[in-house]
Design a protein around this motif. Structure first.
Motif, mmCIF file in Angstrom:
data_model
loop_
_atom_site.group_PDB
_atom_site.id
_atom_site.type_symbol
_atom_site.label_atom_id
_atom_site.label_comp_id
_atom_site.label_asym_id
_atom_site.label_seq_id
_atom_site.Cartn_x
_atom_site.Cartn_y
_atom_site.Cartn_z
ATOM 1 N N LYS A 25 -1.493 -8.126 2.675
ATOM 2 C CA LYS A 25 -0.530 -9.025 2.031
ATOM 3 C C LYS A 25 0.101 -8.348 0.819
ATOM 4 O O LYS A 25 1.318 -8.434 0.609
ATOM 5 N N ARG A 26 -0.707 -7.674 0.018
ATOM 6 C CA ARG A 26 -0.181 -7.040 -1.194
ATOM 7 C C ARG A 26 0.697 -5.841 -0.840
ATOM 8 O O ARG A 26 1.696 -5.583 -1.527
ATOM 9 N N LEU A 27 0.343 -5.134 0.203
ATOM 10 C CA LEU A 27 1.206 -4.055 0.665
ATOM 11 C C LEU A 27 2.543 -4.616 1.151
ATOM 12 O O LEU A 27 3.606 -4.024 0.912
ATOM 13 N N GLY A 28 2.488 -5.757 1.820
ATOM 14 C CA GLY A 28 3.691 -6.384 2.367
ATOM 15 C C GLY A 28 4.519 -7.139 1.358
ATOM 16 O O GLY A 28 5.552 -7.720 1.718
ATOM 17 N N ARG A 29 4.109 -7.142 0.092
ATOM 18 C CA ARG A 29 4.886 -7.763 -0.971
ATOM 19 C C ARG A 29 5.202 -6.782 -2.091
ATOM 20 O O ARG A 29 5.760 -7.175 -3.116
ATOM 21 N N GLY A 30 4.792 -5.534 -1.904
ATOM 22 C CA GLY A 30 5.055 -4.529 -2.918
ATOM 23 C C GLY A 30 4.200 -4.674 -4.161
ATOM 24 O O GLY A 30 4.541 -4.156 -5.219
ATOM 25 N N LYS A 31 3.065 -5.360 -4.066
ATOM 26 C CA LYS A 31 2.199 -5.569 -5.220
ATOM 27 C C LYS A 31 1.277 -4.385 -5.473
ATOM 28 O O LYS A 31 0.737 -4.245 -6.573
ATOM 29 N N VAL A 32 1.033 -3.572 -4.452
ATOM 30 C CA VAL A 32 0.231 -2.363 -4.595
ATOM 31 C C VAL A 32 0.999 -1.203 -3.967
ATOM 32 O O VAL A 32 1.810 -1.385 -3.067
ATOM 33 N N PHE A 33 0.730 0.005 -4.467
ATOM 34 C CA PHE A 33 1.427 1.188 -3.979
ATOM 35 C C PHE A 33 0.679 1.880 -2.838
ATOM 36 O O PHE A 33 1.183 2.840 -2.265
ATOM 37 N N GLY A 34 -0.511 1.413 -2.529
ATOM 38 C CA GLY A 34 -1.290 2.004 -1.452
ATOM 39 C C GLY A 34 -2.662 1.372 -1.402
ATOM 40 O O GLY A 34 -2.961 0.413 -2.136
ATOM 41 N N ALA A 35 -3.510 1.919 -0.547
ATOM 42 C CA ALA A 35 -4.853 1.355 -0.388
ATOM 43 C C ALA A 35 -5.805 2.426 0.130
ATOM 44 O O ALA A 35 -5.386 3.371 0.818
ATOM 45 N N LEU A 36 -7.074 2.265 -0.215
ATOM 46 C CA LEU A 36 -8.156 3.080 0.336
ATOM 47 C C LEU A 36 -9.083 2.134 1.083
ATOM 48 O O LEU A 36 -9.615 1.189 0.487
ATOM 49 N N VAL A 37 -9.254 2.364 2.373
ATOM 50 C CA VAL A 37 -9.992 1.453 3.233
ATOM 51 C C VAL A 37 -11.288 2.105 3.698
ATOM 52 O O VAL A 37 -11.276 3.196 4.297
ATOM 53 N N ILE A 38 -12.414 1.444 3.433
ATOM 54 C CA ILE A 38 -13.724 1.863 3.937
ATOM 55 C C ILE A 38 -13.993 1.041 5.197
ATOM 56 O O ILE A 38 -14.122 -0.188 5.107
ATOM 57 N N PRO A 39 -14.078 1.640 6.373
ATOM 58 C CA PRO A 39 -14.170 0.868 7.623
ATOM 59 C C PRO A 39 -15.527 0.194 7.792
ATOM 60 O O PRO A 39 -16.503 0.490 7.087
ATOM 61 N N GLN A 40 -15.589 -0.680 8.763
ATOM 62 C CA GLN A 40 -16.803 -1.479 9.003
ATOM 63 C C GLN A 40 -17.989 -0.625 9.410
ATOM 64 O O GLN A 40 -19.133 -0.902 9.049
ATOM 65 N N ASP A 41 -17.753 0.437 10.164
ATOM 66 C CA ASP A 41 -18.846 1.267 10.683
ATOM 67 C C ASP A 41 -19.134 2.473 9.816
ATOM 68 O O ASP A 41 -19.728 3.452 10.269
#
Length: 443
Positions: free
Chosen positions: A98-114
């Motif tokens: 949601k924040r990526l799709g509103r320009g509220k954050v410039f990126g993200a670091l995702v730690i996956p489930q596994d």
């Protein structure tokens, strides 16, 4: 008796001094503002918003539950205590999108489930006959060019740096576990364990191919501002020409209308009314050129048209108010307000978080930032109100009211004090007006 040859204007010190001072101030001001706002973005970087997603479910290893995702998050937060350049926002994957799709954050670091499961699998003894390599653990870096290409690049670099640092820490633990098993690992296996995590980079909010890599909103906004200023200059000169205050040259011929003594308030009202009409034409043509001819990626075309027309009108009316209040210097002031101070504080190229404090303060009221954010919402974020569109419309309304109040208050004051642009005739009211005629222009 022959008339003496007039002295050349080039010999007048006032001409050189006045022109030179104005040119010096303009060149120095533009250089300080344009270059000063962008010369050291990395050194000025503070609190760039980046999402941090920990979706790791953990894993059981050696009779205990391991949650390596939490360790990665703790390591990033510890490093951030001494580095305030990144504002890591721990959120769910859904909220990150949601924040990526509103320009509220410039990126993200995702730690996956596994994540924990794949890491612990590397340290587990592998049967020789199995012949199956464990799945390498991964960390995903998401970019967001729609929020600004430079900010997205800074976010990506920071996220990748954090991911590789986490990989190195996990690698040290894996090497210790391997050494505890007293099994001699090949050199290739040791290198793999030393840096076990694969870091992938993907676009967190993809844009169309014809969106100037996330800069089309800025270029479109700049066109609207320039159209508003040029329209105001055109209206100002044409109204003065129609009232007989200025003459018009057509090649070697000059035309001048009879002087119409009009109050400053009425002159400003005429100009603003004409500006509204021109805004309809200019806003329509800007959208037709960019979307229709150049095929720029855009949606919500009706809303985009209304936004374009309104922006040009507000910028034009604001410029006319400055012209009416300050005269010729008002044109320079409008350029400073709408261009010189607006472009470096817009956050369109260099993010606001990478600007010096002075420019961050300017961005709170400078129009180009608000215009650009509204266009980002229209062009990239589906016209979501909380993606900058509400702020843009609100700022536009405040600017319009301020321009009208300022312009008419100052011109009314001038009229009350008798400060007319051309002195009104007193005794020759019966003198017939000279009809408009074309005459050769004189030097």
């Amino acid at each position: 008796m022959p008339h003496p040859t007039p002295r050349s204007v080039l010999r007048r010190p006032q001409l050189w001094i006045g022109t030179g001072l104005i040119a010096a101030v303009v060149s120095m001001l533009f250089a300080l503002l344009y270059v000063g706002g962008n010369v050291n973005p990395r050194g000025n970087l503070r609190d760039l918003p980046v999402a941090l997603v920990n979706a790791d479910a953990g894993a059981d290893a050696g009779g205990r539950h391991v949650a390596l995702g939490e360790q990665v998050v703790a390591g990033i937060r510890k490093a951030a205590e001494n580095d305030k350049s990144i504002d890591w926002q721990l959120v769910s994957r859904e909220e990150a999108d949601k924040r990526l799709g509103r320009g509220k954050v410039f990126g993200a670091l995702v730690i996956p489930q596994d994540f924990s499961a794949t890491v612990t699998a590397l340290a587990a003894p592998q049967p020789a006959a199995q012949g199956k390599q464990p799945v390498p653990p991964t960390l995903s870096v998401l970019t967001n060019q729609s929020a600004g290409s430079i900010g997205s690049s800074m976010s990506s670099q920071a996220a990748q740096k954090a991911a590789h640092a986490a990989s190195a820490r996990i690698g040290q633990e894996l090497l210790k576990q391997a050494a505890a098993q007293k099994a001699q690992l090949p050199t290739a296996a040791q290198l793999k364990l030393a840096d076990p995590v694969t870091v992938t980079v993907a676009d967190g909010h993809p844009l169309g191919a014809r969106s100037a890599m996330g800069l089309s909103a800025f270029y479109y906004a700049l066109v609207l501002v320039v159209c508003g200023m040029l329209g105001a200059n055109l209206v100002n000169s044409q109204v003065d020409t129609a009232l007989g205050y200025l003459h018009t040259d057509f090649g070697p011929f000059r035309k001048r209308e009879p002087v119409q003594h009009t109050s400053r308030v009425r002159t400003l009202a005429i100009g603003m009314t004409l500006m509204l009409g021109l805004s309809l034409v200019m806003g329509s043509l800007v959208e037709a050129a960019t979307v229709g001819i150049l095929d720029m990626d855009a949606s919500h075309l009706g809303h985009l048209w209304l936004y374009s027309v309104s922006t040009i009108a507000v910028v034009g009316i604001g410029s006319l108010a400055l012209f009416a209040a300050f005269g010729t210097p008002g044109m320079l002031l409008a350029t400073v307000v709408f261009v010189a101070m607006a472009v470096p504080s817009s956050g369109a190229t260099v993010p606001l978080q990478a600007l010096p404090g002075f420019f961050r303060g300017l961005s709170e009221f400078e129009p180009l930032r608000q215009i650009t954010e509204g266009l980002r919402s229209l062009l990239y974020y589906g016209a979501q109100a909380d993606a900058g569109l509400t702020r843009a419309w609100t700022s536009m309304g405040i600017a319009l009211v301020a321009a009208l109040a300022f312009g008419f208050a100052v011109t009314a004051l001038y009229d009350r004090r008798g400060l007319h642009r051309i002195p009104r005739p007193e005794a020759d009211t019966d003198t017939p007006a000279v009809p408009a005629a074309a005459e050769p222009a004189t030097a």
